[in-house]
Design a protein around this motif. Structure first.
Motif, short mmCIF file in Angstrom:
data_model
loop_
_atom_site.label_atom_id
_atom_site.label_comp_id
_atom_site.label_asym_id
_atom_site.label_seq_id
_atom_site.Cartn_x
_atom_site.Cartn_y
_atom_site.Cartn_z
N PRO A 271 12.72 37.54 3.39
CA PRO A 271 11.59 37.41 4.23
C PRO A 271 10.45 37.95 3.15
N ASP A 272 10.72 38.03 1.87
CA ASP A 272 9.51 38.54 1.17
C ASP A 272 8.60 37.33 0.71
N ARG A 273 7.45 37.57 0.02
CA ARG A 273 6.73 36.38 -0.59
C ARG A 273 6.68 36.89 -1.84
N LEU A 274 6.71 35.89 -2.76
CA LEU A 274 6.29 36.08 -4.37
C LEU A 274 5.20 35.40 -4.90
N ASP A 275 4.50 35.67 -5.85
CA ASP A 275 3.54 34.86 -6.45
C ASP A 275 3.98 33.40 -6.62
#
Ligand code: NAD
Ligand code: MG
Length: 376
Positions: A271-275
């Motif tokens: 559920p994380d977001r990364l660049d």
């Protein structure tokens, strides 16, 4: 560090996945990459990133030097490796019905799936979602529309508060073409998608709008929504990737320039977001977002997808198999563009099989395809 199994690595989604992994070498590592053919292309990835095992499913008989280099051959080898190796998530980017057995293999061993292979859900949605639930696995969509819907549902407190899902569609290259001109569509015309660069099969599916039909069924299974609560809306810019309308009339949407690396990366980092490398979506530059209703007369496969979805049982397996066979024939210049929906429709005038098991589904897929290939 997430350990990834990447199936269909040499395809359009596979290549974009490699790009995502290259950007985040500290987050993702590919422990196994598979392709059906073009072994040289597959092995080239090994020069760019570290990959533990390579599997070629379409060509058998590894030579001795290959064996020592962690290059493996054959479907059965791949299936047994999926039981043995240690990994966190499978990204299934195999094209067509061939992807189903790998989705099942991943779920059976308790792995979450980043699913690009929508055909798995269309063929066996009930079995797959049940298996995922039983084994506590997540099916995270890679398809851009379903990734959008998942994100739009994130804040939903209760599913009963959702009024409908609005699946956007680019409309493909022929949305403005008059129905009388459809008989003259060539393979070259159909392979020109206005907004997305994809593999051949899904590009043709987008031109016939079978792709949106498959996506309706995919959405039904992923989000447990009734077919009457899934609406298709043509949105030629492909910037709004889909929307969810809530009971109070609020519509939540997810926007970005069309780039599959975004939903691929989100499926892997969830559920994380990364660049990401994607350029920022400049709404002032886009200036206008437009919408209109699909034309069911020009694109009969869309209506047929709703029909098979509602009939349930084996019907969507038949729809998928007939479509896949018809698209293969079209790609080999054996039939006209307008024959594709006719071939599919003809296969649907059969009595249903309710609650088919996996063997029945795989058998039916094979039977329908063989029948169509024999007849054309
Ligand atoms: P593609 O044709 O570019 O690549 C397919 C990959 O699957 C290749 O690596 C090929 O070697 C492998 N493959 C083919 N036949 C196989 C078989 N019998 N067994 C095992 N592997 C096999 O396809 P694509 O456009 O990357 O699409 C892959 C899947 O992702 C499809 O289900 C498609 O609907 C879905 N999808 C694609 C896009 C896209 O932008 N391309 C977007 C959304 C969903
Ligand atoms: Mg899509």
């Amino acid at each position: 560090m997430k350990k990834i199994v990447l199936l269909g690595a040499t395809g359009s989604i596979g290549q974009s996945t490699i790009e995502v992994v290259k950007r985040h070498p500290d987050k993702f590592r590919i422990v196994l990459a598979s392709a059906h053919s073009r072994i040289d292309e597959l092995l080239l990835y090994g020069d760019e990133i570290s990959i533990d095992h390579f599997v070629i499913t379409g060509e058998n008989g590894a030579n001795e030097s290959e064996k020592t280099n962690n290059i493996h051959h054959g479907e059965d080898t791949l299936l047994s490796m999926l039981e043995e190796i240690d990994y966190d998530i499978m990204l299934n980017a195999v094209v067509g019905s061939a992807g189903l057995k790998y989705t099942v293999a991943g779920l059976k061993t308790g792995h979450s799936i980043a699913l690009a292979n929508k055909e798995s859900l269309v063929m066996a949605g009930d079995i797959i979602t049940e298996l995922a639930g039983k084994n506590n696995c997540r099916i995270i969509p890679v398809d851009s529309e379903h990734s959008a819907i998942m994100q739009c549902l994130e804040g939903a407190r209760d599913k009963s508060q959702v009024r409908k899902i609005i699946l956007t569609a680019s409309g493909g290259p022929f949305s403005n073409l008059k129905i009388e001109a459809f008989k003259n569509i060539t393979l070259k015309d159909a392979l020109q998608h206005p907004t997305w660069a994809m593999g051949d099969k899904i590009t043709i599916d987008s031109a016939t709008m079978a792709n949106k039909g498959l996506e309706i069924i995919e959405a039904h299974h992923l989000f447990d929504v009734a077919y009457d609560e899934i609406e298709v809306l043509i949105h030629p810019q492909s910037v709004i990737h889909s929307m969810v309308e809530y009971m109070d009339g609020s519509i939540i949407s997810q926007l970005s320039y069309p780039d599959m690396k975004l939903p691929i990366q989100y499926a892997l980092s969830y559920p994380d977001r990364l660049d990401a490398s994607a350029q920022n979506t400049d709404l002032a530059k886009i200036h206008q977002l437009t919408f209109y209703k699909p034309n069911f007369e020009k694109f009969p496969l869309l209506g047929l997808a709703y029909e098979v979805g509602k009939r349930g049982g084996i019907m969507s397996t038949i729809f998928n198999a007939a479509n896949e066979a018809a698209v293969t024939l079209f790609l080999h210049d054996k039939i006209h563009f307008t024959d594709i929906p006719k071939i599919v429709e003809k296969e649907l005038t059969v009595s249903n099989i309710t609650s088919p098991n996996l063997d029945t589904i795989i058998e039916k897929d094979k039977e329908i395809k063989e029948k169509i290939y024999t007849n054309y």
